[in-house]
Design an enzyme around this catalytic site. Sequence first.
Site, mmCIF file in Angstrom:
data_model
loop_
_atom_site.group_PDB
_atom_site.id
_atom_site.type_symbol
_atom_site.label_atom_id
_atom_site.label_comp_id
_atom_site.label_asym_id
_atom_site.label_seq_id
_atom_site.Cartn_x
_atom_site.Cartn_y
_atom_site.Cartn_z
ATOM 1 N N HIS A 274 107.063 65.840 106.647
ATOM 2 C CA HIS A 274 108.062 66.702 107.197
ATOM 3 C C HIS A 274 107.152 68.281 106.725
ATOM 4 C CE1 HIS A 274 110.418 67.132 104.089
ATOM 5 N NE2 HIS A 274 110.992 68.169 104.163
HETATM 6 C C1 UD1 Z 1 114.201 72.660 106.157
HETATM 7 C C2 UD1 Z 1 113.153 72.964 105.067
HETATM 8 C C3 UD1 Z 1 113.049 71.580 103.977
HETATM 9 C C4 UD1 Z 1 113.916 70.636 104.331
HETATM 10 C C5 UD1 Z 1 113.892 70.077 105.453
HETATM 11 C C6 UD1 Z 1 115.000 68.594 105.127
HETATM 12 C C7 UD1 Z 1 113.318 75.534 105.487
HETATM 13 C C8 UD1 Z 1 112.142 77.003 105.621
HETATM 14 N N1 UD1 Z 1 112.708 74.490 105.231
HETATM 15 O O1 UD1 Z 1 112.757 71.842 107.189
HETATM 16 O O2 UD1 Z 1 112.744 72.674 102.747
HETATM 17 O O3 UD1 Z 1 112.548 70.036 102.899
HETATM 18 O O4 UD1 Z 1 115.051 71.205 106.349
HETATM 19 O O5 UD1 Z 1 114.593 67.665 106.141
HETATM 20 O O6 UD1 Z 1 114.277 76.133 105.063
HETATM 21 N N2 UD1 Z 1 113.907 70.696 114.454
HETATM 22 C C9 UD1 Z 1 114.672 69.421 115.783
HETATM 23 N N3 UD1 Z 1 115.220 69.001 114.998
HETATM 24 C C10 UD1 Z 1 116.651 69.736 114.312
HETATM 25 C C11 UD1 Z 1 116.245 70.738 113.566
HETATM 26 C C12 UD1 Z 1 114.738 70.575 113.529
HETATM 27 O O7 UD1 Z 1 113.787 69.199 116.571
HETATM 28 O O8 UD1 Z 1 117.994 69.308 114.486
HETATM 29 C C13 UD1 Z 1 112.520 70.912 114.553
HETATM 30 C C14 UD1 Z 1 112.279 72.553 115.587
HETATM 31 O O9 UD1 Z 1 111.706 71.882 116.200
HETATM 32 C C15 UD1 Z 1 111.876 72.624 114.522
HETATM 33 C C16 UD1 Z 1 111.662 71.689 113.043
HETATM 34 O O10 UD1 Z 1 112.632 70.785 113.047
HETATM 35 O O11 UD1 Z 1 111.442 73.722 114.609
HETATM 36 C C17 UD1 Z 1 111.760 72.486 112.299
HETATM 37 O O12 UD1 Z 1 113.218 72.905 111.342
HETATM 38 P P1 UD1 Z 1 113.563 74.396 110.093
HETATM 39 O O13 UD1 Z 1 114.771 73.611 110.063
HETATM 40 O O14 UD1 Z 1 112.930 75.267 110.775
HETATM 41 O O15 UD1 Z 1 112.316 72.900 109.095
HETATM 42 P P2 UD1 Z 1 112.849 71.725 108.816
HETATM 43 O O16 UD1 Z 1 111.499 71.504 108.410
HETATM 44 O O17 UD1 Z 1 113.644 71.008 109.444
HETATM 45 N N1 UDP Z 2 116.486 60.677 104.121
HETATM 46 C C1 UDP Z 2 116.984 60.350 105.602
HETATM 47 N N2 UDP Z 2 116.322 59.384 106.133
HETATM 48 C C2 UDP Z 2 114.735 59.896 106.596
HETATM 49 C C3 UDP Z 2 114.079 60.755 105.775
HETATM 50 C C4 UDP Z 2 114.496 61.271 104.752
HETATM 51 O O1 UDP Z 2 118.340 60.007 104.859
HETATM 52 O O2 UDP Z 2 114.259 59.592 107.928
HETATM 53 C C5 UDP Z 2 116.900 61.100 103.216
HETATM 54 C C6 UDP Z 2 116.079 60.729 102.121
HETATM 55 O O3 UDP Z 2 116.354 59.730 101.291
HETATM 56 C C7 UDP Z 2 116.662 62.690 100.917
HETATM 57 C C8 UDP Z 2 116.678 63.350 101.965
HETATM 58 O O4 UDP Z 2 116.999 62.875 102.972
HETATM 59 O O5 UDP Z 2 117.882 62.036 100.448
HETATM 60 C C9 UDP Z 2 115.231 64.153 101.890
HETATM 61 O O6 UDP Z 2 115.076 64.940 102.297
HETATM 62 P P1 UDP Z 2 113.604 65.871 103.142
HETATM 63 O O7 UDP Z 2 112.365 64.588 102.666
HETATM 64 O O8 UDP Z 2 114.504 65.689 104.677
HETATM 65 O O9 UDP Z 2 113.952 67.263 102.608
HETATM 66 P P2 UDP Z 2 113.842 67.725 101.107
HETATM 67 O O10 UDP Z 2 114.378 66.236 100.177
HETATM 68 O O11 UDP Z 2 112.600 67.147 101.397
HETATM 69 O O12 UDP Z 2 113.865 68.736 100.881
#
Ligand code: UD1
Ligand code: UDP
Length: 389
Positions: free
Chosen positions: A222
Amino acid sequence: MRQIKLMNIVGARPQIIKASAISRAVRLHFSDRITEIIVHTGQHYDRELSDVFFDELEIHKPHHNLGVGSSRHGRQTSMMITGIEEVLMSEKPDIVLLYGDTNSTLAGALAASKLHFPVVHIEAGLRSFNKMMPEEINRIMSDHSSTLLFAPTNAAFKNLIREGFRPENSPPYTIDNPKIYLTGDIMYDNTLFFAELAERKKAGFLDQLSLRRDDFVLATIHREANTDDISRLDAILRTLNILTREYSATLVMPLHPRTTNSLKTKLEPLYRELLDNPLIKIVPPVSFLEMTLLEKTCRMILTDSGGVQKESHFFRKPCLVLRKETEWIELVKNGTAVLVDADPVKIRKEFERFYNDGDGLGYPGFYGDGRAAEFILNEILELFAESRE
Ligand code: UD1
Ligand code: UDP
């Protein structure tokens, strides 16, 4: 004794999961001394990235949801700051708790510190030393806006010292005289608490996905660097597509919507090939208990997630890290996680090694004793005991 009003700021999936460890510890040990408020920025809003965790992990529904949603970094973060500032002024918490390194963490740090609310940063000190990652900027800024900093690992604690934080500081602690701690990881608390529960509550889940214990590989992707750089996403997934067929290996991938969007819009032919591969199961994001069960019962893990890297260690599974560097360097030093970047040659080499011979590896306890949340709450109470003296 006066109740301490503690405000949790969450926004993204891993923060909701992390906050559940603190909420549980408040409920079990500190309910007579601490009142919790939860502010959700709305950074994650899909049910499977947000509500599912509130329901499953028994956390109080957010008292405030700012509904910020997705946007470019600056726009998203500025809307969060505006919303958090309003809530801070109306709720007037004693202390603000921030988790990890997302834009929600940064917004909380800026809004709270400028209004002079003391900030606690949980997961302090982690560094990738790669400022091209938005998370690296968020971590550094949040750490330097905090009064209490809880580092989960030795490496993180040392990073803080390298940046000028002084372990010898004495009370009263303030943003200019902060206190750093080595605590262990609240996500280890969570894994200890939920691992058995996952087996009981999600008994039919592996069957639903037609997965056999110890006979499948788990992958998550992701990270911005992998989803927005299409050549990286292409290289990773093309390699996995080939490897599953060569090894007759089943691969399950709960995909973040960001990754699915990139596949659908920019790599459509590859996406179709993956969907046509009977060995690959692409599924929407799963709940934490489902994820815990997948991690516990898989053969190995490939991921660019911070949380999933650590959980691979908790469940004693080898891990291929789809990044150039990691904040969790103890895993790489231990040899049970390997940085394979998005490099087909490295992915193939390490996949082959771990798929055939992943047993017999050592998984030392790098992440504390499973009671980090209690430790953190005790220290927060100490802060107020000291300020009353
Ligand atoms: C964010 C965090 C990242 C973390 C991750 C956990 C930042 C900069 N990044 O990344 O550090 O590892 O969360 O999962 O804060 N989207 C959806 N539905 C949602 C949310 C997001 O479809 O409910 C899609 C949208 O297209 C959006 C994209 O995901 O533009 C990215 O979402 P965003 O919250 O900006 O960053 P993450 O990649 O989720
Ligand atoms: N996780 C979850 N469902 C998923 C993928 C991840 O519950 O489909 C959990 C995972 O076990 C971990 C946390 O989400 O505890 C990690 O989040 P993510 O990978 O989104 O973000 P990061 O840790 O890289 O910030």
